[in-house]
Design a protein around this motif. Sequence first.
Motif, PDB file in Angstrom:
ATOM      1  N   TRP A 236      -0.229   5.233  -5.502  1.00  0.00           N
ATOM      2  CA  TRP A 236       0.953   4.391  -5.609  1.00  0.00           C
ATOM      3  C   TRP A 236       2.210   5.157  -5.261  1.00  0.00           C
ATOM      4  O   TRP A 236       2.210   6.355  -5.070  1.00  0.00           O
ATOM      5  CB  TRP A 236       1.055   3.813  -7.020  1.00  0.00           C
ATOM      6  CG  TRP A 236      -0.069   2.909  -7.342  1.00  0.00           C
ATOM      7  CD1 TRP A 236      -1.210   3.209  -8.026  1.00  0.00           C
ATOM      8  CD2 TRP A 236      -0.205   1.541  -6.961  1.00  0.00           C
ATOM      9  NE1 TRP A 236      -2.034   2.128  -8.094  1.00  0.00           N
ATOM     10  CE2 TRP A 236      -1.442   1.091  -7.460  1.00  0.00           C
ATOM     11  CE3 TRP A 236       0.609   0.651  -6.247  1.00  0.00           C
ATOM     12  CZ2 TRP A 236      -1.895  -0.205  -7.268  1.00  0.00           C
ATOM     13  CZ3 TRP A 236       0.166  -0.644  -6.062  1.00  0.00           C
ATOM     14  CH2 TRP A 236      -1.070  -1.064  -6.571  1.00  0.00           C
TER      15      TRP A 236
ATOM     16  N   THR B 247       4.930  -0.843   5.909  1.00  0.00           N
ATOM     17  CA  THR B 247       4.446  -1.373   4.637  1.00  0.00           C
ATOM     18  C   THR B 247       3.332  -0.548   3.997  1.00  0.00           C
ATOM     19  O   THR B 247       3.001  -0.759   2.827  1.00  0.00           O
ATOM     20  CB  THR B 247       3.934  -2.802   4.822  1.00  0.00           C
ATOM     21  OG1 THR B 247       2.920  -2.812   5.848  1.00  0.00           O
ATOM     22  CG2 THR B 247       5.060  -3.740   5.235  1.00  0.00           C
ATOM     23  N   LYS B 248       2.741   0.376   4.745  1.00  0.00           N
ATOM     24  CA  LYS B 248       1.672   1.201   4.187  1.00  0.00           C
ATOM     25  C   LYS B 248       1.533   2.448   5.045  1.00  0.00           C
ATOM     26  O   LYS B 248       1.724   2.401   6.256  1.00  0.00           O
ATOM     27  CB  LYS B 248       0.346   0.442   4.146  1.00  0.00           C
ATOM     28  CG  LYS B 248      -0.769   1.180   3.404  1.00  0.00           C
ATOM     29  CD  LYS B 248      -1.988   0.295   3.246  1.00  0.00           C
ATOM     30  CE  LYS B 248      -3.074   0.994   2.425  1.00  0.00           C
ATOM     31  NZ  LYS B 248      -4.254   0.124   2.218  1.00  0.00           N
TER      32      LYS B 248
ATOM     33  N   TYR C  27       1.300   1.362   8.954  1.00  0.00           N
ATOM     34  CA  TYR C  27       1.149  -0.059   9.248  1.00  0.00           C
ATOM     35  C   TYR C  27       2.497  -0.747   9.062  1.00  0.00           C
ATOM     36  O   TYR C  27       3.291  -0.348   8.212  1.00  0.00           O
ATOM     37  CB  TYR C  27       0.131  -0.703   8.304  1.00  0.00           C
ATOM     38  CG  TYR C  27      -1.255  -0.163   8.454  1.00  0.00           C
ATOM     39  CD1 TYR C  27      -2.060  -0.548   9.520  1.00  0.00           C
ATOM     40  CD2 TYR C  27      -1.762   0.754   7.534  1.00  0.00           C
ATOM     41  CE1 TYR C  27      -3.333  -0.047   9.657  1.00  0.00           C
ATOM     42  CE2 TYR C  27      -3.035   1.264   7.664  1.00  0.00           C
ATOM     43  CZ  TYR C  27      -3.820   0.860   8.728  1.00  0.00           C
ATOM     44  OH  TYR C  27      -5.090   1.379   8.858  1.00  0.00           O
TER      45      TYR C  27
ATOM     46  N   SER D 241       0.432 -10.436   4.681  1.00  0.00           N
ATOM     47  CA  SER D 241       0.382  -8.981   4.727  1.00  0.00           C
ATOM     48  C   SER D 241      -0.108  -8.530   6.086  1.00  0.00           C
ATOM     49  O   SER D 241      -0.857  -9.242   6.752  1.00  0.00           O
ATOM     50  CB  SER D 241      -0.570  -8.460   3.641  1.00  0.00           C
ATOM     51  OG  SER D 241      -0.109  -8.856   2.371  1.00  0.00           O
TER      52      SER D 241
ATOM     53  N   TRP E 119       9.892   3.070  -1.731  1.00  0.00           N
ATOM     54  CA  TRP E 119       9.685   1.672  -1.370  1.00  0.00           C
ATOM     55  C   TRP E 119      10.678   0.799  -2.119  1.00  0.00           C
ATOM     56  O   TRP E 119      11.005   1.053  -3.275  1.00  0.00           O
ATOM     57  CB  TRP E 119       8.260   1.234  -1.728  1.00  0.00           C
ATOM     58  CG  TRP E 119       7.191   2.152  -1.238  1.00  0.00           C
ATOM     59  CD1 TRP E 119       6.639   3.211  -1.907  1.00  0.00           C
ATOM     60  CD2 TRP E 119       6.553   2.116   0.036  1.00  0.00           C
ATOM     61  NE1 TRP E 119       5.697   3.816  -1.133  1.00  0.00           N
ATOM     62  CE2 TRP E 119       5.620   3.177   0.066  1.00  0.00           C
ATOM     63  CE3 TRP E 119       6.677   1.282   1.165  1.00  0.00           C
ATOM     64  CZ2 TRP E 119       4.802   3.430   1.176  1.00  0.00           C
ATOM     65  CZ3 TRP E 119       5.866   1.535   2.261  1.00  0.00           C
ATOM     66  CH2 TRP E 119       4.944   2.591   2.267  1.00  0.00           C
TER      67      TRP E 119
ATOM     68  N   TYR F 211       1.457   3.151  -0.678  1.00  0.00           N
ATOM     69  CA  TYR F 211       1.997   1.816  -0.480  1.00  0.00           C
ATOM     70  C   TYR F 211       2.739   1.397  -1.737  1.00  0.00           C
ATOM     71  O   TYR F 211       2.571   1.996  -2.800  1.00  0.00           O
ATOM     72  CB  TYR F 211       0.890   0.814  -0.138  1.00  0.00           C
ATOM     73  CG  TYR F 211      -0.302   0.840  -1.068  1.00  0.00           C
ATOM     74  CD1 TYR F 211      -0.339   0.043  -2.208  1.00  0.00           C
ATOM     75  CD2 TYR F 211      -1.394   1.658  -0.792  1.00  0.00           C
ATOM     76  CE1 TYR F 211      -1.431   0.065  -3.047  1.00  0.00           C
ATOM     77  CE2 TYR F 211      -2.493   1.686  -1.633  1.00  0.00           C
ATOM     78  CZ  TYR F 211      -2.508   0.883  -2.760  1.00  0.00           C
ATOM     79  OH  TYR F 211      -3.589   0.930  -3.602  1.00  0.00           O
TER      80      TYR F 211
ATOM     81  N   SER G 153      -3.704   7.277   0.691  1.00  0.00           N
ATOM     82  CA  SER G 153      -2.915   6.125   1.117  1.00  0.00           C
ATOM     83  C   SER G 153      -1.721   5.946   0.192  1.00  0.00           C
ATOM     84  O   SER G 153      -1.800   6.191  -1.008  1.00  0.00           O
ATOM     85  CB  SER G 153      -3.768   4.852   1.111  1.00  0.00           C
ATOM     86  OG  SER G 153      -4.306   4.610  -0.176  1.00  0.00           O
TER      87      SER G 153
END
Length: 208
Positions: free
Chosen positions: A51, A120-121, A136, A28, A183, A156, A154
Amino acid sequence: MGAQGAQESIKVMWRVPGTTRRPVTGESPGMHQPEAMLLLLTLALLGGPTWAGKMYGPGGGKYFSTTEDYDHEITGLRVSVGLLLVKSVQVKLGDSWDVKLGALGGNTQEVTLQPGEYITKVFVAFQAFLRGMLMYTSKDRYFYFGKLDGQISSAYPSQEGQVLVGIYGQYQLLGIKSIGFEWNYPLEELTTEPPVNLTYSTNSPVGR
């Protein structure tokens, strides 16, 4: 889909006919610089985990969404910032830039992803409008747009190995009022191996 104001509902699924998406291999993404680690710790304390499938921000205004592209990954990003607000976003799909989404104006910042690199985030900062984003990637890189103050959250994927494949949200005259992220696994083309043709010499004992 992809034209400003054309979408009346938010996309919630990503279907890819004719292709498959594969999990990302490797570790990661992480940050090794001390100042980056401090920033990550601060954001973790300010914004609890959330999420995929959620809209961030107070909302209101016209809907927007990046184009559903079944053949190309996100390879770049442009974000326009003005008056301490994020005005618009624009993704690059393969070699072509998608439509700019959001309000007019602002100074545009551009990031190009390396081959095989994925977002990815994402951290987002809101007050009445989107004020900043921190992203990121799968290659231990990060970049940010605007200013990270206000309410920080956040975003992700819920499944390990998934990456950013789309952005949607709402905007008004001054800037972006809400934003969400799609995603899924990176694309993997379906290939067929050519048949192997075996030829034999007339002097060879094989096949006699």
